[in-house]
Design a protein around this motif. Sequence first.
Motif, PDB file in Angstrom:
ATOM      1  N   GLU A  44      -3.518   8.297  -2.327  1.00 20.24           N
ATOM      2  CA  GLU A  44      -3.899   7.127  -1.538  1.00 20.24           C
ATOM      3  C   GLU A  44      -5.292   6.628  -1.895  1.00 20.24           C
ATOM      4  OE1 GLU A  44      -3.405   8.005   2.574  1.00 20.24           O
ATOM      5  OE2 GLU A  44      -1.214   7.948   2.507  1.00 20.24           O
ATOM      6  N   ARG A  67      -3.262   3.860  -4.253  1.00 19.30           N
ATOM      7  CA  ARG A  67      -3.001   3.192  -2.976  1.00 19.30           C
ATOM      8  C   ARG A  67      -2.442   1.779  -3.170  1.00 19.30           C
ATOM      9  NH1 ARG A  67      -3.776   3.010   2.330  1.00 19.30           N
ATOM     10  NH2 ARG A  67      -4.466   1.085   3.328  1.00 19.30           N
ATOM     11  N   ASN A  68      -3.024   1.031  -4.111  1.00 18.04           N
ATOM     12  CA  ASN A  68      -2.643  -0.375  -4.252  1.00 18.04           C
ATOM     13  C   ASN A  68      -1.907  -0.706  -5.543  1.00 18.04           C
ATOM     14  OD1 ASN A  68      -4.028  -1.077  -1.807  1.00 18.04           O
ATOM     15  ND2 ASN A  68      -5.957  -1.014  -2.949  1.00 18.04           N
ATOM     16  N   SER A 120       0.366  -4.143  -9.614  1.00 20.03           N
ATOM     17  CA  SER A 120       0.374  -4.147  -8.152  1.00 20.03           C
ATOM     18  C   SER A 120       1.777  -3.867  -7.622  1.00 20.03           C
ATOM     19  CB  SER A 120      -0.124  -5.497  -7.632  1.00 20.03           C
ATOM     20  OG  SER A 120       0.031  -5.586  -6.231  1.00 20.03           O
ATOM     21  N   TYR A 121       1.860  -3.154  -6.505  1.00 20.80           N
ATOM     22  CA  TYR A 121       3.161  -2.887  -5.883  1.00 20.80           C
ATOM     23  C   TYR A 121       3.843  -4.180  -5.446  1.00 20.80           C
ATOM     24  CZ  TYR A 121       1.675   2.004  -5.662  1.00 20.80           C
ATOM     25  OH  TYR A 121       1.258   3.267  -5.992  1.00 20.80           O
ATOM     26  N   GLU A 173      -8.105   4.716  -4.232  1.00 22.00           N
ATOM     27  CA  GLU A 173      -8.048   3.453  -4.968  1.00 22.00           C
ATOM     28  C   GLU A 173      -8.651   3.557  -6.352  1.00 22.00           C
ATOM     29  OE1 GLU A 173      -9.684   0.295  -2.714  1.00 22.00           O
ATOM     30  OE2 GLU A 173      -8.350   0.562  -0.990  1.00 22.00           O
ATOM     31  N   HIS A 196       0.840  -1.200   0.000  1.00 18.12           N
ATOM     32  CA  HIS A 196       0.000   0.000   0.000  1.00 18.12           C
ATOM     33  C   HIS A 196       0.875   1.251   0.000  1.00 18.12           C
ATOM     34  CE1 HIS A 196      -3.429  -2.541   0.646  1.00 18.12           C
ATOM     35  NE2 HIS A 196      -3.002  -2.942   1.830  1.00 18.12           N
ATOM     36  N   GLU A 210       1.732   4.962   0.998  1.00 12.84           N
ATOM     37  CA  GLU A 210       1.470   5.890   2.098  1.00 12.84           C
ATOM     38  C   GLU A 210       2.210   7.194   1.819  1.00 12.84           C
ATOM     39  OE1 GLU A 210       2.461   4.138   5.826  1.00 12.84           O
ATOM     40  OE2 GLU A 210       1.089   2.420   5.584  1.00 12.84           O
TER      41      GLU A 210
END
Length: 243
Positions: free
Chosen positions: A95, A109-110, A121-122, A97, A73, A75
């Motif tokens: 942040e 965020r994701n 995706s991270y 989505e 996630h 931040e």
Amino acid sequence: MKYLLALKRLFTPQKYPLYRTTPLRYVFLHLIILATLLAAPAASHFYQSMTSLSQLIEEKSDAIPAFTIQNGHLELPDHQKTVIHLNQGSVIFTEQESILSDNAFTFSRNQIHIPGLDPISYQNISTITDRSSLIDTLKTFTSSVYFYFMLVLLALILIQLFIILIKLISISLVAHLAALLFKKKSRFMNWLKITSFLLTIPVLLQYIGLLVPNTLSYPLSWCIIILLTCLTVYHLPGNKKAR
């Protein structure tokens, strides 16, 4: 050139059955051209995104916020959204989505959102954990941007070619069965050649739909391929054995 003559035949429905005489090399060439056409918009979006990232690293790296990636996630400091405007689009750190922008390279965020491509995706990019690692990764990436662009372009073309082949086989099988039902002289392999060129106009409609998104291009393309297939069945010679 025989390939150009095959394209001109699209304007004479009564000659559609003659596509069975088209050499296979022209059929393969045509399919690759159609796949490249459908892949072009996504490839263009990707190239613009890479150009924006190059400008971000070279001119505005100081504007990148001191973010961190924790458990997949994003931040941000004080949870503040950051928008960095570039010559072509912008880069957004947020942040949130849900992403609605079509011209922005977005770190949500994701996921990382690249226009024209599926979100990343991270968790699939372990090299990016904070601001400094992002800058290092982008410097490495943008130094070989043309190499990565060619890889992505090839992948997009192969994906579109696979989709076209699935559609080609399905339509040809249905058309072959329909021709047999109407007692027409028909061979499945001939239909593969014929359908390869009949897909031209529907693919052009899908291409326009990718450039100018609308809800009619895809169903209209199917209506046209059904119409052209019916015209071909109509103009097929009759099966002498069935008489």
